[in-house]
Write a protein that holds these residues in place. Sequence first.
Motif, PDB file in Angstrom:
ATOM      1  N   GLN A 167     -96.897 -68.749  32.690  1.00  0.00           N
ATOM      2  CA  GLN A 167     -97.421 -69.974  32.069  1.00  0.00           C
ATOM      3  C   GLN A 167     -98.942 -69.931  31.986  1.00  0.00           C
ATOM      4  O   GLN A 167     -99.530 -70.298  30.967  1.00  0.00           O
ATOM      5  CB  GLN A 167     -96.977 -71.201  32.864  1.00  0.00           C
ATOM      6  N   ARG A 168     -99.585 -69.492  33.043  1.00  0.00           N
ATOM      7  CA  ARG A 168    -101.048 -69.449  33.080  1.00  0.00           C
ATOM      8  C   ARG A 168    -101.599 -68.438  32.083  1.00  0.00           C
ATOM      9  O   ARG A 168    -102.525 -68.732  31.323  1.00  0.00           O
ATOM     10  CB  ARG A 168    -101.511 -69.098  34.503  1.00  0.00           C
ATOM     11  N   GLY A 196    -101.607 -78.410  36.187  1.00  0.00           N
ATOM     12  CA  GLY A 196    -100.397 -77.646  36.439  1.00  0.00           C
ATOM     13  C   GLY A 196     -99.180 -78.111  35.666  1.00  0.00           C
ATOM     14  O   GLY A 196     -98.105 -77.575  35.807  1.00  0.00           O
ATOM     15  N   LEU A 214     -99.567 -73.329  30.743  1.00  0.00           N
ATOM     16  CA  LEU A 214     -99.920 -74.180  31.883  1.00  0.00           C
ATOM     17  C   LEU A 214    -101.116 -75.026  31.502  1.00  0.00           C
ATOM     18  O   LEU A 214    -102.165 -74.525  31.126  1.00  0.00           O
ATOM     19  CB  LEU A 214    -100.245 -73.320  33.101  1.00  0.00           C
ATOM     20  N   ILE A 242     -95.240 -69.123  37.183  1.00  0.00           N
ATOM     21  CA  ILE A 242     -96.577 -69.716  37.142  1.00  0.00           C
ATOM     22  C   ILE A 242     -97.555 -68.782  36.451  1.00  0.00           C
ATOM     23  O   ILE A 242     -98.357 -69.200  35.610  1.00  0.00           O
ATOM     24  CB  ILE A 242     -97.055 -70.064  38.567  1.00  0.00           C
ATOM     25  N   CYS A 251     -96.005 -66.282  41.881  1.00  0.00           N
ATOM     26  CA  CYS A 251     -94.782 -66.626  41.162  1.00  0.00           C
ATOM     27  C   CYS A 251     -94.890 -66.153  39.714  1.00  0.00           C
ATOM     28  O   CYS A 251     -95.851 -66.512  39.029  1.00  0.00           O
ATOM     29  CB  CYS A 251     -94.560 -68.136  41.201  1.00  0.00           C
TER      30      CYS A 251
END
Length: 158
Positions: A138-139, A148, A144, A135, A132
């Motif tokens: 963010q990571r 999570g 993140l 995700i 994704c």
Amino acid sequence: MQTYSDAFLREILNTTKVIAVVGVSPNPVRPSYYVARYLSLKGFTVIPVNPGHEGHEILGRTVYRDLASIPKDMKVDMVDIFRRSEAVPPIVDEALEHFPGLRTIWMQIGVENPEAAEKAEARGIRVVQNRCPKIEYQRLFGELRMGGFATGVISSRL
């Protein structure tokens, strides 16, 4: 599961400007909606694609029936696919045909199609499967947090 280096994913996210999201929903509780919303809030131009909502608006942008309906002046860098794995090949074919400047095909979590991926890669297109972009963004860009959650605060207090 396919593995991708952080450098590869970061390069995609840093160089992408316009994302056509195939299968986006107008329902704000659907993952396709909140991923598209998040990406638009991060500065990406998100073009919604969903034949069931053609002509309506999602996130303030006109929804297109299919990739071929997107005006040529909208230079799509990435196609993000929120469809079942078996629906991927014709989407990839359409993307390859209509977007000469396409750089990336991204298949969402749970979506994989090795044959379509191989076809795109043979044309020099970067492919990500079963991931994704929200995700990964963010990571990779420090949003993140532990567990999570993007809040930075984890508590069981009410």
